[in-house]
Design an enzyme around this catalytic site. Structure first.
Site, mmCIF file in Angstrom:
data_model
loop_
_atom_site.group_PDB
_atom_site.id
_atom_site.type_symbol
_atom_site.label_atom_id
_atom_site.label_comp_id
_atom_site.label_asym_id
_atom_site.label_seq_id
_atom_site.Cartn_x
_atom_site.Cartn_y
_atom_site.Cartn_z
ATOM 1 N N ASP A 327 -48.332 28.845 74.690
ATOM 2 C CA ASP A 327 -49.375 29.438 74.022
ATOM 3 C C ASP A 327 -49.959 30.565 74.825
ATOM 4 O OD1 ASP A 327 -49.391 27.704 71.879
ATOM 5 O OD2 ASP A 327 -50.839 26.353 72.961
ATOM 6 N N ARG A 358 -46.228 35.615 66.775
ATOM 7 C CA ARG A 358 -46.863 36.316 67.851
ATOM 8 C C ARG A 358 -45.992 37.250 68.698
ATOM 9 N NH1 ARG A 358 -49.876 30.824 70.410
ATOM 10 N NH2 ARG A 358 -51.880 31.200 68.820
HETATM 11 C C1 S3P Z 1 -49.783 21.577 70.687
HETATM 12 C C2 S3P Z 1 -48.267 21.869 70.798
HETATM 13 C C3 S3P Z 1 -47.812 23.301 70.798
HETATM 14 C C4 S3P Z 1 -48.792 24.448 71.057
HETATM 15 C C5 S3P Z 1 -50.217 23.975 70.151
HETATM 16 C C6 S3P Z 1 -50.746 22.739 70.555
HETATM 17 C C7 S3P Z 1 -50.217 20.276 70.742
HETATM 18 O O1 S3P Z 1 -47.308 23.690 69.564
HETATM 19 O O2 S3P Z 1 -48.347 25.610 70.699
HETATM 20 O O3 S3P Z 1 -50.845 25.165 70.304
HETATM 21 O O4 S3P Z 1 -51.651 20.065 70.925
HETATM 22 O O5 S3P Z 1 -49.400 19.281 70.639
HETATM 23 P P1 S3P Z 1 -45.637 23.210 69.094
HETATM 24 O O6 S3P Z 1 -45.476 21.539 68.916
HETATM 25 O O7 S3P Z 1 -45.441 23.834 67.788
HETATM 26 O O8 S3P Z 1 -44.912 23.727 70.283
#
Ligand code: S3P
Length: 452
Positions: A327, A358
């Site tokens: 992120d 993004r």
């Molecule tokens: C998250 C996992 C990530 C991240 C998101 C929060 C989580 O996503 O980008 O902001 O809390 O499990 P992805 O599982 O799609 O990588």
């Protein structure tokens, strides 16, 4: 209400004097979602302090209430009375997750092994994001999915009468997919197994164990992790203090590095190694980030960060580091815009399916603000300009499109703080999904940001 229907709130950031001060960042979004979900599911009472009161997390709180949990706030503490594992109630209305991918995908897992129908809706951003990555393993468990458009919201799930445990190898680096399968395993008899070839944030595993689930993790020589969860166990309410979100920390952190003379302290930041890739990368670039008073709080590592303006040098960020800073690439791209030389970021395919694409949003926004950058299918490279001469909008018409993406909006507002010219974004309303009070916190440090 989703922001697609809300009026846009444009904002502008301008070159600022040295940032100074001492701030606390709102609670970690990932842990906040999970605290409400597991608290709402566990028997007894869960007390949560430091909960992120962002729109994404509030959507999860409402969803858990619709599934039977009782949640109220007393002073600074959220008090959650859970239903008991296996005892969620059928929701009477669709669950509206707004902009929140994590809330939505994890709740899909949570309800997957229940023999009732749950409808999921969200805003324009969430309705454009792929849900197949979660639906695919859930279908293998016998979940029925009804969707108008293939694997996009709005959609409904109905769990099987007799759920069977799954062994699932997660095909992409995604904590959300891993978590959805594990949460589905909670109401499934037998052992649910998730294999993740690349480690992603481990909050679900850690917190499930904390609530009393029988869960074990095995890591092989290549770093692949096998997580086994015994279903239908008892979960018991816990006391949770949510640390500050490292993903929100990224914005004042990068701002302090690029605005000359800055010296700020950010308190109580989550330092889970699965989340600290940005700090490591910035340190490699020459950032002066002092990690003060490292300590443990509620089973997690936390620390305070003292950050001083620094002369940054471009680096190549290895693709393997992406899961620990997934992120944070938008914020890193802003730091790179002020670094000497080139910063190359690889392994970014997942950035195309976040709250916006993004990679495209960053490349386009950087280019219109004079930053020399190139974009590939899964990489971004930025050639920085220390001092920021020539960077920023040449006219009031040069406005960054944020696509309902909080991190795009915050990143470009940070860009404007050290650019020669101001930077304009078309909307800042959605910043409240993850970082309510962002503009106030930044202006309190001396940043010139205002809604326009
Ligand atoms: C998250 C996992 C990530 C991240 C998101 C929060 C989580 O996503 O980008 O902001 O809390 O499990 P992805 O599982 O799609 O990588």
């Amino acid at each position: 209400m989703g922001h697609a229907t809300a009026p846009l709130r444009p904002a502008t950031a301008a070159r600022s004097g040295a940032l100074k001060g001492d701030v606390r960042i709102p609670g970690d979004k990932s842990i906040s979602h999970r605290a409400l979900m597991l608290g709402g599911l566990a028997e007894g009472v869960t007390r949560i302090t430091g909960l992120l009161e962002g729109e994404d997390v509030i959507a999860t709180a409402k969803a858990m209430q619709a599934l039977g949990a009782r949640i109220r706030k007393l002073g600074d503490t959220y008090i959650v009375h859970g239903v008991g594992n296996g005892c969620l109630l059928a929701p009477e209305a669709p669950l509206d997750f707004g902009n929140a991918g994590t809330g939505c995908r994890l709740t899909m897992g949570l309800v997957a092994a229940y023999d009732f129908t749950t409808r999921f809706v969200g805003d324009a951003s969430l309705s454009g994001r792929p849900m197949g990555r979660v639906l695919e393993p859930l279908r293998q468990m016998g979940v029925q999915v009804t969707a108008e458009a293939s694997d996009r919201l709005p959609l409904s799930l109905r769990g099987p009468r007799a759920p069977a445990p799954l062994s699932y190898r997660v095909p992409m680096a995604s904590a959300q997919v891993k978590s959805a399968v594990l949460l589905a395993g909670l109401n499934t008899p037998g052992v649910t197994t998730v294999i993740e070839p690349v480690m992603t944030r481990d909050h679900t595993e850690t917190m499930l164990s904390g609530f009393g689930a029988a869960l074990e993790v095995e890591t092989d020589a290549d770093g692949a992790r096998t997580i086994r969860l015994e279903g239908r166990g008892v979960l018991k309410g816990q006391v949770i203090d949510v640390p500050g979100d490292p993903s929100s920390t990224a914005f004042p952190l990068v701002a302090a590095l690029i605005v000359p003379g800055s010296d700020i302290t950010i308190r109580n930041v989550l330092m889970n190694p699965g989340r600290t890739g940005l700090i490591l990368t910035l340190q490699e670039m020459g950032a002066e980030i002092e990690i003060l008073d490292p300590r443990r709080s509620g089973g997690e590592q936390v620390a305070d960060l003292r950050v001083r303006a620094s002369a940054l040098q471009g680096v190549t960020v290895p693709a393997e580091r992406a899961p620990s800073m997934i992120d944070e690439y938008p914020a890193l791209a802003i730091a790179a815009s002020f670094a000497r030389g080139e910063t190359v970021m690889r392994g970014l395919a997942e950035l195309r399916v976040k709250e916006s694409d993004r990679l495209a949003a960053m490349a386009r926004g950087l280019a219109i603000n004079g930053v020399d950058c190139s974009e590939g299918g899964d990489w971004l490279s930025v050639r920085g300009r220390p001092g920021g001469k020539g960077l920023g909008a040449r006219s009031a018409e040069t406005v960054v499109a944020t696509w309902l993406d909080h991190r795009i909006a915050m990143s470009f507002l940070v860009l404007g703080l050290a650019s020669e010219h101001p930077v304009h974004v078309d909307d800042c309303a959605m910043i409240a999904t993850s970082f309510p009070g962002f503009i106030g916190l930044m202006t309190g440090l001396g940043a010139e940001i205002k809604e326009t």
